[in-house]
Design a protein around this motif. Structure first.
Motif, PDB file in Angstrom:
ATOM      1  N   CYS A  93      -6.545   2.074  10.184  1.00  0.00           N
ATOM      2  CA  CYS A  93      -7.069   1.233   9.161  1.00  0.00           C
ATOM      3  C   CYS A  93      -8.678   1.224   9.203  1.00  0.00           C
ATOM      4  O   CYS A  93      -9.183   1.022   8.040  1.00  0.00           O
ATOM      5  CB  CYS A  93      -6.562  -0.290   9.741  1.00  0.00           C
ATOM      6  SG  CYS A  93      -7.165  -0.573  11.496  1.00  0.00           S
TER       7      CYS A  93
ATOM      8  N   ASP B 228       0.289  -1.755  -0.006  1.00  0.00           N
ATOM      9  CA  ASP B 228      -0.703  -2.472  -0.059  1.00  0.00           C
ATOM     10  C   ASP B 228      -1.560  -2.699   1.448  1.00  0.00           C
ATOM     11  O   ASP B 228      -2.303  -3.676   1.595  1.00  0.00           O
ATOM     12  CB  ASP B 228      -0.268  -3.812  -0.712  1.00  0.00           C
ATOM     13  CG  ASP B 228      -1.790  -4.370  -1.345  1.00  0.00           C
ATOM     14  OD1 ASP B 228      -2.362  -3.475  -1.864  1.00  0.00           O
ATOM     15  OD2 ASP B 228      -1.653  -5.725  -1.789  1.00  0.00           O
ATOM     16  N   LEU B 229      -0.904  -2.507   2.563  1.00  0.00           N
ATOM     17  CA  LEU B 229      -1.318  -2.484   3.770  1.00  0.00           C
ATOM     18  C   LEU B 229      -2.414  -1.719   4.036  1.00  0.00           C
ATOM     19  O   LEU B 229      -2.444  -0.696   4.106  1.00  0.00           O
ATOM     20  CB  LEU B 229      -0.140  -2.209   4.753  1.00  0.00           C
ATOM     21  CG  LEU B 229       0.978  -3.311   4.841  1.00  0.00           C
ATOM     22  CD1 LEU B 229       2.187  -3.121   5.831  1.00  0.00           C
ATOM     23  CD2 LEU B 229       0.251  -4.970   5.069  1.00  0.00           C
TER      24      LEU B 229
ATOM     25  N   HIS C 181       3.423 -11.854   4.241  1.00  0.00           N
ATOM     26  CA  HIS C 181       3.310 -10.734   3.303  1.00  0.00           C
ATOM     27  C   HIS C 181       4.708 -10.458   2.465  1.00  0.00           C
ATOM     28  O   HIS C 181       4.594 -10.167   1.401  1.00  0.00           O
ATOM     29  CB  HIS C 181       3.115  -9.678   4.378  1.00  0.00           C
ATOM     30  CG  HIS C 181       3.064  -8.081   3.568  1.00  0.00           C
ATOM     31  ND1 HIS C 181       2.117  -7.950   2.638  1.00  0.00           N
ATOM     32  CD2 HIS C 181       3.692  -7.082   3.911  1.00  0.00           C
ATOM     33  CE1 HIS C 181       2.489  -6.649   1.959  1.00  0.00           C
ATOM     34  NE2 HIS C 181       3.464  -6.042   2.782  1.00  0.00           N
ATOM     35  N   GLU C 182       5.845 -10.643   3.274  1.00  0.00           N
ATOM     36  CA  GLU C 182       6.840 -10.915   2.700  1.00  0.00           C
ATOM     37  C   GLU C 182       7.330 -11.830   1.407  1.00  0.00           C
ATOM     38  O   GLU C 182       7.787 -11.372   0.310  1.00  0.00           O
ATOM     39  CB  GLU C 182       8.187 -10.836   3.727  1.00  0.00           C
ATOM     40  CG  GLU C 182       8.188  -9.548   4.353  1.00  0.00           C
ATOM     41  CD  GLU C 182       9.344  -9.658   5.208  1.00  0.00           C
ATOM     42  OE1 GLU C 182      10.020 -10.571   5.634  1.00  0.00           O
ATOM     43  OE2 GLU C 182       9.779  -8.539   5.675  1.00  0.00           O
TER      44      GLU C 182
ATOM     45  N   THR D 213      -3.650  -6.820   4.276  1.00  0.00           N
ATOM     46  CA  THR D 213      -3.484  -6.253   2.882  1.00  0.00           C
ATOM     47  C   THR D 213      -4.725  -5.980   2.435  1.00  0.00           C
ATOM     48  O   THR D 213      -5.815  -6.448   2.847  1.00  0.00           O
ATOM     49  CB  THR D 213      -2.475  -7.083   2.187  1.00  0.00           C
ATOM     50  OG1 THR D 213      -3.029  -8.507   1.997  1.00  0.00           O
ATOM     51  CG2 THR D 213      -1.175  -7.718   2.367  1.00  0.00           C
TER      52      THR D 213
ATOM     53  N   GLU E  82      -1.418  -1.935   9.434  1.00  0.00           N
ATOM     54  CA  GLU E  82      -0.277  -2.418   9.699  1.00  0.00           C
ATOM     55  C   GLU E  82      -0.049  -3.110  11.028  1.00  0.00           C
ATOM     56  O   GLU E  82       1.103  -4.138  10.994  1.00  0.00           O
ATOM     57  CB  GLU E  82       0.610  -1.062  10.040  1.00  0.00           C
ATOM     58  CG  GLU E  82       1.028  -0.114   8.823  1.00  0.00           C
ATOM     59  CD  GLU E  82       0.037   0.676   8.641  1.00  0.00           C
ATOM     60  OE1 GLU E  82      -1.182   0.835   9.219  1.00  0.00           O
ATOM     61  OE2 GLU E  82       0.232   1.563   7.428  1.00  0.00           O
TER      62      GLU E  82
ATOM     63  N   ASP F 181       4.572  -1.654   2.024  1.00  0.00           N
ATOM     64  CA  ASP F 181       3.777  -1.200   2.933  1.00  0.00           C
ATOM     65  C   ASP F 181       2.654  -0.540   2.030  1.00  0.00           C
ATOM     66  O   ASP F 181       1.307  -0.119   2.517  1.00  0.00           O
ATOM     67  CB  ASP F 181       4.104  -0.509   3.878  1.00  0.00           C
ATOM     68  CG  ASP F 181       4.771   0.898   3.559  1.00  0.00           C
ATOM     69  OD1 ASP F 181       4.913   1.055   2.199  1.00  0.00           O
ATOM     70  OD2 ASP F 181       5.332   1.609   4.572  1.00  0.00           O
TER      71      ASP F 181
ATOM     72  N   MET G  82      -1.087  -6.509   9.770  1.00  0.00           N
ATOM     73  CA  MET G  82      -0.360  -6.958   8.453  1.00  0.00           C
ATOM     74  C   MET G  82      -1.555  -7.381   7.702  1.00  0.00           C
ATOM     75  O   MET G  82      -1.532  -8.499   6.844  1.00  0.00           O
ATOM     76  CB  MET G  82       0.562  -8.103   8.597  1.00  0.00           C
ATOM     77  CG  MET G  82       1.857  -7.849   9.533  1.00  0.00           C
ATOM     78  SD  MET G  82       2.828  -6.416   8.813  1.00  0.00           S
ATOM     79  CE  MET G  82       3.403  -6.748   7.316  1.00  0.00           C
TER      80      MET G  82
ATOM     81  N   LEU H 299       3.430 -11.372   8.702  1.00  0.00           N
ATOM     82  CA  LEU H 299       4.669 -10.554   8.526  1.00  0.00           C
ATOM     83  C   LEU H 299       5.369 -11.613   7.076  1.00  0.00           C
ATOM     84  O   LEU H 299       5.444 -11.192   5.934  1.00  0.00           O
ATOM     85  CB  LEU H 299       5.608 -10.080   9.231  1.00  0.00           C
ATOM     86  CG  LEU H 299       6.840  -9.524   8.810  1.00  0.00           C
ATOM     87  CD1 LEU H 299       6.595  -8.300   8.107  1.00  0.00           C
ATOM     88  CD2 LEU H 299       7.778  -8.960   9.940  1.00  0.00           C
TER      89      LEU H 299
END
Ligand SMILES: Cc1cc2nc3c(=O)[nH]c(=O)nc-3n(C[C@H](O)[C@H](O)[C@H](O)COP(=O)(O)OP(=O)(O)OC[C@H]3O[C@@H](n4cnc5c(N)ncnc54)[C@H](O)[C@@H]3O)c2cc1C
Length: 562
Positions: A458, A414-415, A405-406, A423, A418, A412, A421, A402
């Motif tokens: 996913c 590009d995820l 990613h941040e 991408t 989830e 979200d 995480m 996370l």
């Protein structure tokens, strides 16, 4: 058959042990080839409990094993921090655990060099409130959680940088021996195309784990294994942030390991005939739940995601029959079997037993034996040199993906996954590096589908990305059929595999959820059946009689409960 390839050492088996060995030998200057019949880490090294042992589990019964664990625990923290979560661990005494064992535990830790500190139970319960309030005593040890696939990939990356070749999906199928009993060639079959490569090695090592008997058989050697199946249960939340062990003689269902965002309870121990043919029984799941509740009384209120099993590579030739009957009694110690002194085959050894925690040491000792035979005097350097790709040299933590990613902008859109995480960029770079591969390979490499939704969303996104990149020619060239049917088949294989692990735990509310899920797949998404049970020969899929008996057993179980 393609032309013969000459190498110094051929290593058969790409689990943690084979990966550690190819790294070690390549660093000593030998030309090595590692082959595995499936993806790297698709054997027991990808089906274990995920515990980086402190050694605490062995201190009372096997001080040598305990010492090896704590030494290697320290080394792995230094050379492979990106594959370790430093959760810490506790040995806790429930009212059922014998006082004599609890009394000797701390002293046995001290004698084996395993750091151990008794902590007030009230403090532990504040830190881990889901634990059973009747716990009497608690001891802190340096356990951790170990991510196997990242460890194996980093290990072979180091070997590759020293010139080693690594061939997944390549099975050793035949060996030719001279009259003087030396292996002169080994035939390696490509599991995808069926083509055969003949390899002429100076030396052969079997690091094929529970399959070591079958590999030795290629050299007409009898080596008896007692594959010890262990079942584990995955819960959809971390009810503990530290590893929790029962403070008693090792038994079933007595360890809970937090692994990324889930927690895993294990294990059982049942000797099986064949490492490719086993099921997971309802009684095993029930037994694990009975024991698990002694640690976490609210276990039934937590959602069980799936059950899975792996087979311990236990060796039985020199074990008394009574020990073989009770798999927990067979030694977990590793053993290097020199087939020259044992069987008269000059250039062949097998390495069996052990733990993933001690794989580097097993590799070092095996490499020492091989080097002595080949007259190589280079020393082992694997304990000092940090593996490639270790980032900031800190162990990972629950929120690391996370945070990454941040840092990259978050959001979200590009995820792909989830829960984990993952991408689009992460998936693309995996496909660029590893294509052709199956969705199951993507799972091992990226953790796609391993979180609480178990691939519910996913999988479809990832299959879509693969289909889109295939249609636009944006995948690396590969001799692989990628018709829409092939992508669809790949998606089905993946879902069937994820779904399969849910069958042994199908009861009560969980069964209702499974019905909803199967309704969604069949009714809404038009998936014909999740029962097809036979992984296709599609891109990179594992040829799999392996799982079919398990499917049958689980199907029977589900039907019994409907
Ligand atoms: C239930 C369970 C829980 C465990 N929990 C832990 C734990 O928490 N911590 C820990 O430290 N250890 C644990 N272990 C032990 C540990 O997982 C194993 O000892 C270790 O992973 C074995 O690694 P390996 O490389 O020797 O074997 P494997 O990982 O099984 O590798 C052998 C490889 O050989 C390949 N192969 C076989 N035949 C051929 C052939 N003919 N040609 C080419 N390739 C071939 C296979 O595909 C396989 O990938 C656990 C084991 C089990 C079963």
């Amino acid at each position: 058959m393609s032309t013969t390839l000459s190498v110094d050492v051929l290593i058969i088996g790409g689990g943690a042990t084979g990966a550690g060995l190819v790294r070690d030998l390549a660093r000593r200057g030998l030309r090595c080839l590692l082959v595995d019949k499936g993806d790297l880490g698709s054997g027991t090294s990808g089906r274990h409990h995920g515990l980086l042992h402190s050694g605490g589990r062995y201190v009372v019964k096997d001080a040598l094993a305990a010492r090896e664990c704590i030494d290697e625990n320290r080394i792995l923290r230094r050379i492979a921090p990106a594959s370790i979560e430093d959760t810490g661990g506790y040995f806790v005494a429930t009212p059922d655990d014998p006082e004599e064992y609890v009394e000797t535990f701390a002293a046995a830790c001290l004698a084996s060099g395993v750091p151990c500190e008794e902590v007030p139970v009230a403090d532990l319960l504040r830190r881990e409130p889901a634990l059973h309030p009747s716990i009497r005593r608690a001891f802190r040890v340096p356990d951790g959680a170990l991510e196997p696939w990242q460890l194996i990939q980093a290990t072979v990356a180091d070997a590759r940088s020293r010139g080693a070749e690594i061939w997944p999906y390549q099975r050793a199928v035949a060996m030719e021996l001279t009259a003087g009993q030396r292996i002169v060639s080994v035939d390696i079959a490509d599991e995808r195309s069926g083509s055969i490569t003949r390899v002429a090695p100076r030396f052969v090592v079997s690091a094929s784990g529970a399959w070591a008997g079958a590999v030795a058989g290629l050299a007409r050697i009898k080596l008896s294994m007692a594959p010890g199946k262990g079942t584990m249960l995955i819960f959809n939340q971390r009810m503990t942030d530290a590893v929790i062990n029962r403070c008693h003689r090792p038994a079933d269902g007595d360890i809970m390991v937090p692994v990324h965002e889930v927690a895993i309870l294990g294990t059982t121990e049942i000797t099986v005939e064949d490492p490719d043919r086993y099921g997971i029984g309802r009684e095993e799941v029930a037994q694990l739940m009975v024991e698990g509740r002694k640690l976490f009384p609210d276990l039934d209120r937590m959602r069980l995601l799936r059950a899975y099993a792996g087979v311990r590579p236990l060796y039985k030739d020199d074990q008394p029959a009574a020990k073989v009957e009770d798999g927990r009694e067979i030694s977990r110690a590793h053993l290097i079997i020199d087939h020259e002194s044992r069987d008269g085959v000059g250039n062949f050894v097998s390495i069996v037993g052990g733990k993933i925690t001690t794989h580097r040491l097993m590799a070092e000792q095996t490499a020492d034996a091989v080097c002595a035979k080949l007259g190589v005097t280079q020393p082992c350097t694997t304990a000092e040199e940090v593996l490639p790709g270790q980032g900031d040299a800190r162990s990972y933590w629950l929120g690391h993906r996370l945070a990454e990613h941040e840092e990259d902008g978050g959001g979200d859109a590009d995820l792909i996954c989830e829960c984990e995480m993952l991408t689009r960029a992460g998936l693309d770079s995996f496909l660029d590096a590893r294509w052709p591969c199956s969705l199951d390979d993507v799972r091992r490499g990226t953790r796609l589908g391993m979180g609480p939704c178990q691939g519910g969303f996913c999988t479809f996104r990832a299959a879509g990305v693969i289909a889109e990149r295939s249609a636009t020619g944006a995948l690396p060239a590969a001799p692989t059929d990628l018709s829409p049917d092939a992508v669809d088949r790949m998606r089905l294989d993946f879902l069937a595999e994820r779904f399969r692990g849910t069958r042994p735990i199908a009861w009560g509310r969980q069964l209702q959820e499974l019905w909803i899920m199967s309704g969604l797949y069949t009714g809404v998404l038009g998936v014909e059946s999740l029962d097809h049970g036979s992984p296709s020969p599609g891109p990179g899929s594992t040829p799999g009689s392996a799982d079919r008996p398990a499917v049958a057993a689980e199907r029977e179980l589900t039907h019994a409960q409907r």
